[in-house]
Design an enzyme around this catalytic site. Structure first.
Site, PDB file in Angstrom:
ATOM      1  N   ASP A  95     -13.817   6.129   6.342  1.00  0.00           N
ATOM      2  CA  ASP A  95     -13.895   4.894   5.567  1.00  0.00           C
ATOM      3  C   ASP A  95     -14.461   3.801   6.459  1.00  0.00           C
ATOM      4  O   ASP A  95     -14.828   4.053   7.622  1.00  0.00           O
ATOM      5  CB  ASP A  95     -12.528   4.499   5.003  1.00  0.00           C
ATOM      6  N   ASP A 112     -17.185   5.984  -4.544  1.00  0.00           N
ATOM      7  CA  ASP A 112     -16.597   4.806  -5.170  1.00  0.00           C
ATOM      8  C   ASP A 112     -16.998   3.533  -4.436  1.00  0.00           C
ATOM      9  O   ASP A 112     -17.346   3.553  -3.257  1.00  0.00           O
ATOM     10  CB  ASP A 112     -15.073   4.930  -5.195  1.00  0.00           C
ATOM     11  N   GLU A 113     -16.912   2.423  -5.152  1.00  0.00           N
ATOM     12  CA  GLU A 113     -17.020   1.071  -4.593  1.00  0.00           C
ATOM     13  C   GLU A 113     -18.219   0.906  -3.656  1.00  0.00           C
ATOM     14  O   GLU A 113     -18.128   0.280  -2.605  1.00  0.00           O
ATOM     15  CB  GLU A 113     -15.723   0.696  -3.863  1.00  0.00           C
ATOM     16  N   TRP A 165     -10.189   7.440 -11.262  1.00  0.00           N
ATOM     17  CA  TRP A 165      -9.257   6.494 -10.631  1.00  0.00           C
ATOM     18  C   TRP A 165      -9.256   5.133 -11.323  1.00  0.00           C
ATOM     19  O   TRP A 165      -8.253   4.420 -11.258  1.00  0.00           O
ATOM     20  CB  TRP A 165      -9.594   6.312  -9.147  1.00  0.00           C
ATOM     21  N   TYR A 168      -1.123   5.108  -8.058  1.00  0.00           N
ATOM     22  CA  TYR A 168      -1.473   4.547  -6.759  1.00  0.00           C
ATOM     23  C   TYR A 168      -0.195   4.100  -6.055  1.00  0.00           C
ATOM     24  O   TYR A 168       0.478   3.159  -6.492  1.00  0.00           O
ATOM     25  CB  TYR A 168      -2.435   3.364  -6.929  1.00  0.00           C
ATOM     26  N   HIS A 211     -18.319   2.846   1.771  1.00  0.00           N
ATOM     27  CA  HIS A 211     -17.208   3.035   2.699  1.00  0.00           C
ATOM     28  C   HIS A 211     -17.688   3.735   3.969  1.00  0.00           C
ATOM     29  O   HIS A 211     -17.041   4.630   4.492  1.00  0.00           O
ATOM     30  CB  HIS A 211     -16.071   3.821   2.034  1.00  0.00           C
ATOM     31  N   ASP A 234       0.277   2.553  -3.312  1.00  0.00           N
ATOM     32  CA  ASP A 234       0.344   1.263  -2.624  1.00  0.00           C
ATOM     33  C   ASP A 234       0.924   0.194  -3.545  1.00  0.00           C
ATOM     34  O   ASP A 234       1.204  -0.917  -3.092  1.00  0.00           O
ATOM     35  CB  ASP A 234      -1.024   0.838  -2.077  1.00  0.00           C
ATOM     36  N   TRP A 265      -2.893   5.135  -0.503  1.00  0.00           N
ATOM     37  CA  TRP A 265      -3.790   4.267   0.264  1.00  0.00           C
ATOM     38  C   TRP A 265      -2.944   3.484   1.264  1.00  0.00           C
ATOM     39  O   TRP A 265      -1.935   2.883   0.901  1.00  0.00           O
ATOM     40  CB  TRP A 265      -4.551   3.329  -0.667  1.00  0.00           C
ATOM     41  N   THR A 266      -3.368   3.475   2.525  1.00  0.00           N
ATOM     42  CA  THR A 266      -2.455   3.051   3.589  1.00  0.00           C
ATOM     43  C   THR A 266      -2.825   1.722   4.243  1.00  0.00           C
ATOM     44  O   THR A 266      -2.391   1.458   5.364  1.00  0.00           O
ATOM     45  CB  THR A 266      -2.367   4.152   4.667  1.00  0.00           C
ATOM     46  N   GLU A 267      -3.589   0.865   3.572  1.00  0.00           N
ATOM     47  CA  GLU A 267      -3.862  -0.441   4.170  1.00  0.00           C
ATOM     48  C   GLU A 267      -2.565  -1.147   4.577  1.00  0.00           C
ATOM     49  O   GLU A 267      -2.500  -1.778   5.634  1.00  0.00           O
ATOM     50  CB  GLU A 267      -4.613  -1.340   3.172  1.00  0.00           C
TER      51      GLU A 267
END
Length: 770
Positions: free
Chosen positions: A204, A336-337, A403, A428, A274, A430, A478-480
């Site tokens: 990422d 994605d994104e 997603w 999700y 990403h 998170d 997701w681990t932000e």
């Protein structure tokens, strides 16, 4: 905690086979998660499993012995029950594991478990089914919390198989890195929920985590980033970078470990977006030729691979090393994104798009992913990607992971593509699982245990003929906001149990009340395994209101309504023998009371640890940031402070677009003083197009000020607290202000002036006093 069963311990367990005398415990009803397809309790009869009982496997192969050994080690750890693997096909073995055809058994993952005549017999068509049958037997042997030694099982028959083939969990190791040992624990715990896919997010903007020998800079440069925010606490200093990657040898070890537990690891190598960590390592892969830093910002970064032959060759070379490491049929390519700003601004990219006869940048992304899909197909692999891959055209055999809600799944299934459901926000992790004050950082929109249990993997818009394209579903971690494995566990468990039942059990067997009835035994298993699960669904909640004659009324509740809440008012930890909460408590306001409450099951098992609330006259005049409303609701987050480096750090809830909070109907009558705690946080957010919506307010003070307005945010300003002194420390700061005389109750609007991107101010709590 279960830190893996060493071979020496396993050997000792296999040799210690003498039965030990013990009083047999009472038989328990079956409590299994996920719920089996069919269960039939016998009218009478019980089977006793004691120390020294033998397990026979038929045929005697490496695969069947592996299943038996894992079961022996697991039950020894979880219950202290020591079983033995027979040296041959022992007709007198108490437990028999047998491979064989049976019309009642469905698929390789199906099994039949029979208990009766003082024996347990598990039959399956393949070792995978034997493994899942042994998992069910482990659950039957661990139904009574805290029970040790010999066990008594109720006789009966279980015939079981999964509803879906893809029963998964996505682990983001790019944002925050997990050790190999911790990933092995997670694989163990997934397998004990009968999950079979670990989708591993390895690359990422914030990190490239997989060793690629042909491109050493990917891990020399791309695996490290500056330690910003709470990451500095992990490295020990903001000056020490946050780093981590997995060697190819470690990956092979993890893949083997997962295969033994019938978990397939599906790697994800993100394209075309990403990609900032990769471009930081090899700038020629990008559009501009410039070298960006490995990103420290959460959100959507705009660095994309250049859509040319050089980048494609790089990705093919990477895949040449990825595919031998991961025997999975599927390779995830992201998709994605992918913010197309750099592609749109590049004459070279525009010329390439024109040369290929493509109408827009989405089609160009489709061309690039199509090339990678063809390469994977030539190597007998299948491409899977996030649902954006549908926007630019997608290979006919591509699988779509939906997603952005379920719309992508519906579109893909209608077009004949296989799909995996992974919709935000419900799956999700998170997103927080409750709005309790002790939840960690994350997205405050609650996705509870029940939300996940109620999820339907086959949307109504997918008819019966298209439903065959639904491979299954997965949770995404997701681990932000999860810098440690303890935080990962809190987010995953027990919500993983709900997803496991969704993807394994028949749809017509889903029953929330029945699931809750089976959860206490599952929580006890978590405790025995050392899983640091969240008890949020059962945690006591405190609701305060003004009573009569200066008293404070306190109502207690929990999210599920399951269990009995017991409490104390003297500061001691409540037990199942403490007073039971049945009606709101009336406590004195003039003196402080330490109210502690915990939730217990009917048998006394503690469902939730004690929560504590100090009750006094100031409690009604104090609010935490999560009890305040945000003025806007664009990107609301629960954020962890970056200081102190060591020890507990406070959390703040806010909309990062707008440093503004509202205390609705604050009890301002007779209150002349205001105390506010604030934190000064780093700005590390990549908002892409949303950046234009960040509200920046003019300020005369060097670092802004915290203003308080009455009734509305445009109403009269009744207090102003400069933030200059607070900016000199990274620790939480307490501000004070004197208020004008006020009557009745008023909305209070708190506004931090200045530019959030230059200094993000967050409110911890607010207190009014006379």
């Amino acid at each position: 905690m279960m830190r893996g069963i060493h071979l020496s311990l396993l050997a000792a367990l296999l040799l210690t086979c003498a039965a030990q005398a013990a009083a047999p415990p009472a038989a328990s009803p079956w409590s299994i998660i996920p719920r089996p397809a069919q269960m039939q309790l016998a009218a009478h009869g019980h089977t006793r499993i004691a120390d020294g009982a033998t397990i026979a496997v038929t045929p005697d192969t490496a695969a069947t012995r592996s299943v038996a050994r894992q079961f022996i080690a697991l039950i020894a750890h979880a219950r202290g029950l020591h079983l033995c693997l027979a040296a041959h096909d022992d007709p007198h073995a108490v437990i028999a594991l047998k491979l064989g055809a049976d019309d009642a058994i469905t698929g390789d993952a199906g099994y039949r478990l029979r208990i009766g005549d003082n024996r347990v017999h598990i039959q399956a068509r393949a070792p995978q089914g034997l493994f899942y049958g042994s998992v069910t037997l482990w659950q039957l042997l661990t139904q009574t919390p805290g029970a040790r030694g010999p066990a008594i099982l109720t006789d009966g028959v279980i015939t079981d198989h999964p509803r879906f083939a893809w029963r998964g969990l996505m682990l983001d190791s790019a944002r925050h890195f997990q050790s190999v040992a911790d990933i092995k624990k997670l694989i163990d715990w997934m397998a004990l929920h009968k999950l079979d896919v670990l989708h591993w997010h390895l690359t990422d903007d914030q990190g490239w985590r997989l060793q690629i020998k042909r491109y050493p800079e990917l891990t020399r440069i791309g695996a490290c980033r500056k330690a910003v925010g709470p990451d500095a606490a992990l490295t020990g200093s903001p000056d020490k970078p946050y780093c981590g990657f997995y060697t190819q040898a470690q990956v092979r070890d993890l893949v083997r470990y997962a295969q033994q537990r019938f978990v397939t690891i599906v790697p994800e190598i993100e394209i075309p977006g990403h990609a900032q960590a990769a471009i930081a390592s090899y700038p020629e892969l990008g559009v501009t030729g410039q070298r960006p830093p490995v990103s420290t910002d959460w959100g959507i970064n705009t660095w994309l691979y250049a859509p040319n032959q050089h980048s494609l060759k790089f990705l093919e070379n990477v895949l040449d090393e990825v595919m031998p490491l991961f025997p999975s049929k599927y390779i995830h390519v992201g998709g994605d994104e992918a913010a197309k700003d750099q592609w749109q601004a590049s004459p070279a990219v525009q010329a390439q798009m024109k040369k290929l006869g493509l109408k827009d940048e989405n089609a160009l992304q489709g061309w690039m992913i199509g090339k990678i899909g063809a390469y994977l197909d030539a190597h007998h692999r299948r491409l899977i990607g996030w649902d954006e891959i549908l926007e630019g055209g997608v290979p006919a055999d591509a699988t779509v992971m939906s997603w952005r809600g379920v719309k992508g799944a519906i579109e893909a299934a209608h077009a004949g593509h296989d799909v995996v459901l992974s919709p935000s926000p419900v799956l999700y992790l998170d997103h927080l699982q409750s709005d309790a004050p002790d939840e960690p950082a994350g997205r405050p929109q609650v996705e509870s245990l029940k939300n996940i249990y109620d999820f339907n993997p086959i949307p109504d818009a997918i008819d019966a003929s298209q439903a065959r394209h639904v491979l299954g579903a997965q949770l995404d971690l997701w681990t932000e906001y999860m810098p440690t494995f303890a935080r990962d566990q809190h987010a995953i468990f027990p919500r993983l149990a709900a997803l496991a039942e969704v993807v394994w059990s028949p749809a017509d067997s889903h029953d929330w009340s029945d699931f809750l009835h089976r959860m206490p035994a599952q929580l006890a298993r978590y405790h025995a395994l050392g899983i640091d699960y969240a008890d949020s669904a059962w945690a006591p909640r405190f609701a305060l209101s003004a009573g009569r004659d200066g008293t404070i009324d306190v109502a207690l509740s929990n999210q599920t309504g399951q269990g009995a809440i017991h409490y104390t008012t003297d500061g001691r930890a409540p037990t199942a023998k403490s007073p039971r909460y049945d009606a709101p408590l009336s406590l004195p306001g003039h003196a402080a009371t330490t109210l502690r409450a915990a939730t217990f099951a009917d048998d006394g098992f503690r469902l939730a640890a004690p929560r504590t609330r100090r009750i006094d006259e100031t409690a009604l005049h104090t609010r935490r940031s999560d009890q305040l409303d945000t003025c806007t609701h664009k990107i609301v987050l629960r954020i962890e402070d970056d200081r102190p480096l060591h020890g507990p750090r406070p959390f703040y809830q806010m909309d990062i677009n707008d440093m503004c909070w509202i205390w609705k109907q604050a009890p301002t009558a007779g209150m002349r003083h205001l105390t506010v705690t604030v934190g000064n946080l780093p700005w590390n957010y990549a908002l892409w197009k949303d950046a234009a919506g960040v509200i920046k307010r003019p300020t005369a003070a060097p670092h802004g000020a915290l203003e308080v307005h009455r009734d509305t945010c445009d109403g009269p300003r009744i207090a102003r607290m400069p933030l200059t002194a607070a900016a000199r420390t990274k620790l939480q700061t307490t501000l004070h202000a004197e208020l004008p005389p006020l009557t009745g109750a008023h909305d209070l609007c708190f506004i931090a002036t200045g530019d959030p991107t230059q200094g993000l101010w967050a409110i911890g709590n607010v207190k009014l006093s006379p």
